[in-house]
Design a protein around this motif. Structure first.
Motif, PDB file in Angstrom:
ATOM      1  N   MET B 358      15.200  -9.065 -32.427  1.00 36.34           N
ATOM      2  CA  MET B 358      13.792  -8.748 -32.145  1.00 36.34           C
ATOM      3  C   MET B 358      13.201  -9.834 -31.268  1.00 36.34           C
ATOM      4  O   MET B 358      13.635 -10.996 -31.312  1.00 36.34           O
ATOM      5  CB  MET B 358      13.011  -8.627 -33.453  1.00 36.34           C
ATOM      6  N   GLN B 359      12.236  -9.414 -30.445  1.00 40.08           N
ATOM      7  CA  GLN B 359      11.580 -10.372 -29.560  1.00 40.08           C
ATOM      8  C   GLN B 359      10.223 -10.710 -30.175  1.00 40.08           C
ATOM      9  O   GLN B 359       9.417  -9.799 -30.421  1.00 40.08           O
ATOM     10  CB  GLN B 359      11.403  -9.758 -28.169  1.00 40.08           C
ATOM     11  N   VAL B 360      10.017 -11.988 -30.435  1.00 43.58           N
ATOM     12  CA  VAL B 360       8.796 -12.357 -31.174  1.00 43.58           C
ATOM     13  C   VAL B 360       7.996 -13.400 -30.407  1.00 43.58           C
ATOM     14  O   VAL B 360       8.531 -14.111 -29.553  1.00 43.58           O
ATOM     15  CB  VAL B 360       9.151 -12.938 -32.572  1.00 43.58           C
ATOM     16  N   ALA B 361       6.703 -13.474 -30.738  1.00 45.82           N
ATOM     17  CA  ALA B 361       5.856 -14.523 -30.182  1.00 45.82           C
ATOM     18  C   ALA B 361       6.288 -15.852 -30.771  1.00 45.82           C
ATOM     19  O   ALA B 361       6.606 -15.941 -31.959  1.00 45.82           O
ATOM     20  CB  ALA B 361       4.390 -14.243 -30.527  1.00 45.82           C
ATOM     21  N   ASP B 362       6.308 -16.884 -29.943  1.00 43.49           N
ATOM     22  CA  ASP B 362       6.754 -18.206 -30.401  1.00 43.49           C
ATOM     23  C   ASP B 362       5.592 -18.910 -31.087  1.00 43.49           C
ATOM     24  O   ASP B 362       4.980 -19.817 -30.527  1.00 43.49           O
ATOM     25  CB  ASP B 362       7.253 -19.003 -29.186  1.00 43.49           C
ATOM     26  N   GLN B 363       5.250 -18.474 -32.265  1.00 46.95           N
ATOM     27  CA  GLN B 363       4.123 -19.089 -32.977  1.00 46.95           C
ATOM     28  C   GLN B 363       4.393 -19.132 -34.478  1.00 46.95           C
ATOM     29  O   GLN B 363       5.272 -18.426 -34.982  1.00 46.95           O
ATOM     30  CB  GLN B 363       2.826 -18.324 -32.681  1.00 46.95           C
ATOM     31  N   ALA B 364       3.603 -19.968 -35.160  1.00 47.44           N
ATOM     32  CA  ALA B 364       3.827 -20.174 -36.589  1.00 47.44           C
ATOM     33  C   ALA B 364       3.618 -18.893 -37.387  1.00 47.44           C
ATOM     34  O   ALA B 364       2.806 -18.042 -37.030  1.00 47.44           O
ATOM     35  CB  ALA B 364       2.882 -21.264 -37.111  1.00 47.44           C
ATOM     36  N   GLY B 365       4.402 -18.725 -38.457  1.00 47.81           N
ATOM     37  CA  GLY B 365       4.177 -17.614 -39.372  1.00 47.81           C
ATOM     38  C   GLY B 365       4.928 -16.345 -39.049  1.00 47.81           C
ATOM     39  O   GLY B 365       5.034 -15.445 -39.902  1.00 47.81           O
ATOM     40  N   VAL B 366       5.459 -16.245 -37.845  1.00 48.67           N
ATOM     41  CA  VAL B 366       6.159 -15.017 -37.443  1.00 48.67           C
ATOM     42  C   VAL B 366       7.372 -14.780 -38.332  1.00 48.67           C
ATOM     43  O   VAL B 366       7.573 -13.690 -38.885  1.00 48.67           O
ATOM     44  CB  VAL B 366       6.595 -15.085 -35.970  1.00 48.67           C
ATOM     45  N   LEU B 367       8.182 -15.824 -38.449  1.00 51.14           N
ATOM     46  CA  LEU B 367       9.402 -15.688 -39.228  1.00 51.14           C
ATOM     47  C   LEU B 367       9.094 -15.366 -40.699  1.00 51.14           C
ATOM     48  O   LEU B 367       9.790 -14.576 -41.335  1.00 51.14           O
ATOM     49  CB  LEU B 367      10.211 -16.988 -39.120  1.00 51.14           C
ATOM     50  N   ALA B 368       8.019 -15.965 -41.197  1.00 49.71           N
ATOM     51  CA  ALA B 368       7.619 -15.703 -42.587  1.00 49.71           C
ATOM     52  C   ALA B 368       7.289 -14.229 -42.779  1.00 49.71           C
ATOM     53  O   ALA B 368       7.681 -13.610 -43.773  1.00 49.71           O
ATOM     54  CB  ALA B 368       6.417 -16.577 -42.955  1.00 49.71           C
ATOM     55  N   ASP B 369       6.555 -13.645 -41.818  1.00 51.86           N
ATOM     56  CA  ASP B 369       6.215 -12.219 -41.910  1.00 51.86           C
ATOM     57  C   ASP B 369       7.473 -11.346 -41.950  1.00 51.86           C
ATOM     58  O   ASP B 369       7.587 -10.413 -42.749  1.00 51.86           O
ATOM     59  CB  ASP B 369       5.363 -11.797 -40.705  1.00 51.86           C
ATOM     60  N   ILE B 370       8.408 -11.670 -41.060  1.00 51.92           N
ATOM     61  CA  ILE B 370       9.612 -10.841 -40.946  1.00 51.92           C
ATOM     62  C   ILE B 370      10.480 -10.959 -42.202  1.00 51.92           C
ATOM     63  O   ILE B 370      10.930  -9.946 -42.756  1.00 51.92           O
ATOM     64  CB  ILE B 370      10.432 -11.251 -39.691  1.00 51.92           C
ATOM     65  N   THR B 371      10.680 -12.186 -42.664  1.00 52.72           N
ATOM     66  CA  THR B 371      11.536 -12.360 -43.838  1.00 52.72           C
ATOM     67  C   THR B 371      10.888 -11.755 -45.084  1.00 52.72           C
ATOM     68  O   THR B 371      11.579 -11.267 -45.967  1.00 52.72           O
ATOM     69  CB  THR B 371      11.884 -13.854 -44.065  1.00 52.72           C
ATOM     70  N   ARG B 372       9.557 -11.760 -45.146  1.00 54.49           N
ATOM     71  CA  ARG B 372       8.850 -11.125 -46.253  1.00 54.49           C
ATOM     72  C   ARG B 372       9.128  -9.611 -46.263  1.00 54.49           C
ATOM     73  O   ARG B 372       9.432  -9.021 -47.296  1.00 54.49           O
ATOM     74  CB  ARG B 372       7.343 -11.415 -46.119  1.00 54.49           C
ATOM     75  N   ILE B 373       9.047  -9.001 -45.088  1.00 52.99           N
ATOM     76  CA  ILE B 373       9.305  -7.557 -44.983  1.00 52.99           C
ATOM     77  C   ILE B 373      10.737  -7.235 -45.431  1.00 52.99           C
ATOM     78  O   ILE B 373      10.974  -6.290 -46.195  1.00 52.99           O
ATOM     79  CB  ILE B 373       9.074  -7.056 -43.532  1.00 52.99           C
ATOM     80  N   LEU B 374      11.678  -8.053 -44.978  1.00 57.09           N
ATOM     81  CA  LEU B 374      13.079  -7.809 -45.353  1.00 57.09           C
ATOM     82  C   LEU B 374      13.257  -7.971 -46.868  1.00 57.09           C
ATOM     83  O   LEU B 374      13.928  -7.153 -47.506  1.00 57.09           O
ATOM     84  CB  LEU B 374      14.018  -8.756 -44.592  1.00 57.09           C
ATOM     85  N   ALA B 375      12.636  -9.001 -47.420  1.00 54.42           N
ATOM     86  CA  ALA B 375      12.745  -9.231 -48.863  1.00 54.42           C
ATOM     87  C   ALA B 375      12.146  -8.057 -49.641  1.00 54.42           C
ATOM     88  O   ALA B 375      12.710  -7.608 -50.644  1.00 54.42           O
ATOM     89  CB  ALA B 375      12.045 -10.530 -49.248  1.00 54.42           C
ATOM     90  N   ASP B 376      11.017  -7.534 -49.146  1.00 53.69           N
ATOM     91  CA  ASP B 376      10.393  -6.373 -49.791  1.00 53.69           C
ATOM     92  C   ASP B 376      11.358  -5.187 -49.858  1.00 53.69           C
ATOM     93  O   ASP B 376      11.330  -4.390 -50.793  1.00 53.69           O
ATOM     94  CB  ASP B 376       9.137  -5.935 -49.015  1.00 53.69           C
ATOM     95  N   SER B 377      12.190  -5.053 -48.835  1.00 53.53           N
ATOM     96  CA  SER B 377      13.154  -3.945 -48.798  1.00 53.53           C
ATOM     97  C   SER B 377      14.489  -4.348 -49.438  1.00 53.53           C
ATOM     98  O   SER B 377      15.502  -3.674 -49.239  1.00 53.53           O
ATOM     99  CB  SER B 377      13.408  -3.502 -47.357  1.00 53.53           C
ATOM    100  N   THR B 378      14.484  -5.455 -50.177  1.00 50.34           N
ATOM    101  CA  THR B 378      15.686  -6.003 -50.824  1.00 50.34           C
ATOM    102  C   THR B 378      16.862  -6.179 -49.856  1.00 50.34           C
ATOM    103  O   THR B 378      18.018  -5.910 -50.192  1.00 50.34           O
ATOM    104  CB  THR B 378      16.142  -5.163 -52.042  1.00 50.34           C
ATOM    105  N   ILE B 379      16.505  -6.630 -48.645  1.00 51.69           N
ATOM    106  CA  ILE B 379      17.556  -6.918 -47.659  1.00 51.69           C
ATOM    107  C   ILE B 379      17.715  -8.426 -47.585  1.00 51.69           C
ATOM    108  O   ILE B 379      16.744  -9.140 -47.308  1.00 51.69           O
ATOM    109  CB  ILE B 379      17.157  -6.375 -46.267  1.00 51.69           C
TER     110      ILE B 379
END
Lengths: 436, 436
Positions: B358-379
């Motif tokens: 995925m192409q993401v903005a180089d800013q704080a918190g982006v990775l946290a959002d993505i990993t949270r979504i994956l964790a929610d889906s038990t991935i």
């Protein structure tokens, strides 16, 4: 015993390969099959070309019905392809009590159940080794070689066109479109490459393998089919950095809930043997509960590789159809009265290449002496490695790789080299094979 | 139809594997063979152990003669090994009109001609897939799969012990003696490893393959046999520097003057697939004039891999001995009335791993959002790669490899990730298989 008479439907790339190999290896094939196998009739719309290819050695017709209705024909080989005429003629051949050999994966993946049922009712064989992975005997491995196993999964590189494209994309860092054009120019991709690059061809093959592995009907309509057209060079590069290669795999897997049947680009660990299958080659990896993983590798397409599978089916049917004990599969592949006594060569007469390591004094003229001796024995050098002497050492190792020569020449040269005052101890000799 | 009754001579490693696999996969094997295959009698000197292994499910005797003379037994499986008792019992079984399955390469390489002749005269099969390369169906490939070909040469890694030792010598730079001890400790080499390390076992197998490939009698006495005991770590290292690996190959080659039949350490180019066969694995490379090169890879020894080959032979004989059309090899491996309708899973229900880019903005918190979504889906995430943004770029690529999960979970997560304002465009998803 009278020959098995074969009628060919279609004499294109695979058909002409079948005709040529059967003719070239006639004697050896007959020794294996126990009977001569002869193509006596060919149907092709291009009758002129068919006559030219077969040198007037068999009857040429344009209408396939004349082949399948000919009472003299024992086995019909269908190499037309597609679902229309091919299906019609295969069913007619079966109805007429003829065994059928086909390379038509599309036909079997979509209409296989109907065709096999008809064949079963008439007590004839429909053999299709050539339909999956060309010359690799993977159908035989799955259907006979691995019968002890509960097969867990199959993963195959079963489309040469896409594997060639993926190999080129990785090697040269090029994009899909560029490599596709190159593949078309080189003959690895067809003018209309849709079936290959969209994964349809691989899905046909995976469908057939799944049926054999799990004892389920062929059901191509339920396969997940995804090709390589959207794959980007970026992802191939990233995968590489993570230790993976991307291959188009046909996967069939047994799970508690049902069967997975899918074709898609797949990352696989670069260290796996199958990840190193490059270019237009095919390979199928099968996981069985008793045997573990086995892998089958070879050419998955082309005139003679595919013909190899077609003819293996012809021999199988010949052996099986003649059901008395003397004509089952012979113990040593050839019929017992057809063995030959070709001599085993003594080692001195064997031809191979050599790795030679010798410890020599680090002084002028040594190498000249050694190379002179090798030249005298007509041994030519392919590569050489000379190490610097270690600190305080006066001797050094010389390693030479030779081109092919007879063992006795090398032995004679070694004896002379070992007699040189500048050479210490014995020469180490290890044989070398290119296997190329 | 009444079961095929099998008598086992010897219930050691391979014998117990055969008993266990046949029992575990009984239902599936019967669906393939068309008849139940049952071990009803076992002969072993250690009758107590034999009774324990077979749970009182079959008759146990100490004298093999009772098995080969038993009129109820259809097929005798010889797993005693060696030339003495084994030969005597095999010939008696044949004389009594029984089919024989054997894993005994030593017996066949030295007395095969006599045994096959006796079998031919009595109209019985002697099947020996397990004698060469364990679970790999190489005998079937050579004898049936490649019948169209004039076979030019065979080169095989057909002894797991020596391949394990050579792999370890190369990987760890150790000398032969040291690695041999380790191999013995790990069970890859026997207490008396002579037959393996001196190349005798490989030569037995090469002898059998040569006979099948070229239609010549077995003649082990004419094979050149050379093991790996004199191989030095130095030479493995030099070979490596020159782009080669050293493998113990069994080679059979047809030349104008005769047949080469030889076993010796051999340099082969490191880029060849067969050069990358490591540890105790086996592989056989066959060059045919029509098919080109094909390679067969898998476990060459061990209890269940070898049992896999023994049972494949039992199924073959069951299918062949029952010679009416309904009991030839079924089109889809399983008897037509024994197909199942296990469902094909929809793609959403498929379980695999994933590569996500995925192409993401180089800013704080982006990775946290993505990993949270994956964790929610038990991935759960197995590996991650985040690139520095290019000069002047404000976006960067994130690549994630996931552990196994269901496709529908990944699809749901991707939809949520793509909806994030910090993520540009679509997420690239490629499936990943460990194939391990």
């Amino acid at each position: 015993m009278k020959p098995i008479k074969v009628g060919l439907l279609g004499i294109g790339t695979v058909g002409s390969g079948t005709f040529n190999v059967l003719k070239r290896n006639q004697e050896e094939i007959t020794r294996r099959a126990g009977r001569s196998i002869q193509i006596t009739m060919v149907a092709d719309l291009n009758t002129d070309r068919a006559r030219e290819l077969t040198n007037g050695e068999c009857e040429v017709v344009s209408d396939g019905n004349l082949v399948v209705n000919n009472p003299d024909i024992d086995i019909v080989v269908e190499l037309i392809g597609g679902y229309g005429v091919a299906k019609d003629l295969v069913l007619k051949a079966i109805a007429n009590g003829k065994h059928v050999v086909t390379a038509n994966k599309a036909l079997l993946a979509t209409h296989g159940n109907e065709i096999f049922k008809a064949a079963q009712q008439k007590g004839v064989m429909v053999a299709f080794e050539a339909a999956v992975a060309g010359g690799i005997p993977i159908i035989k491995a799955l259907r006979e070689g691995l019968t002890a196993n509960r097969i867990q999964w199959i993963a195959g590189i079963i489309n040469g066109t896409t594997n060639f494209i993926l190999s080129e994309m990785r090697d040269k860092g090029l994009d899909f479109d560029v490599v596709l054009k190159e593949a078309q120019r080189l003959g690895y991709a067809e003018a209309d490459p849709t079936f290959d690059i969209e994964g349809v061809d691989a899905a046909h093959k995976a469908t057939i393998m799944a049926a054999i592995a799990f004892g389920i009907p062929v059901q191509f309509d339920k396969a997940h089919v995804e090709g390589i057209t959207r794959l980007q060079a970026t992802d191939i590069r990233y995968a590489e950095q993570l230790g993976y290669r991307i291959k188009l795999l046909g996967i069939a897997r047994r799970t508690d809930g049902g069967i997975e049947l899918r074709v898609h680009p797949t990352l696989i660990p670069a260290k796996r043997l199958i990840a190193n299958v490059e270019g237009a080659m095919n390979a199928v990896l099968v996981q069985g509960d008793a045997v573990g993983a086995t892998l089958y590798y070879g050419k998955g397409a082309g005139s003679e590789p595919t013909a190899s599978a077609v003819i293996a089916d012809l021999v199988d049917i010949t052996r099986l159809a003649t059901a008395d004990p003397e004509h089952r599969v012979p113990h040593l592949a050839f019929q017992p009265d057809q063995m030959v006594d070709t001599p085993i060569l003594p080692m001195a007469e064997v031809t191979t290449s050599y790795y030679l390591r010798m410890q020599v004094a680090d002084q002028a003229g040594v190498l000249a002496d050694i190379t002179r001796i090798l030249a005298d024995s007509t041994i030519s050098i392919d590569a050489m490695l000379q190490k610097e002497p270690e600190e305080g050492e006066t001797r050094t190792d010389i390693i030479m790789l030779t081109h092919q020569t007879k063992e006795k020449n090398v032995e004679a040269a070694i004896r002379r080299i070992e007699a040189l005052p500048t050479v210490a101890g014995q020469v180490t000799k290890i044989r070398l094979e290119q296997l190329g």
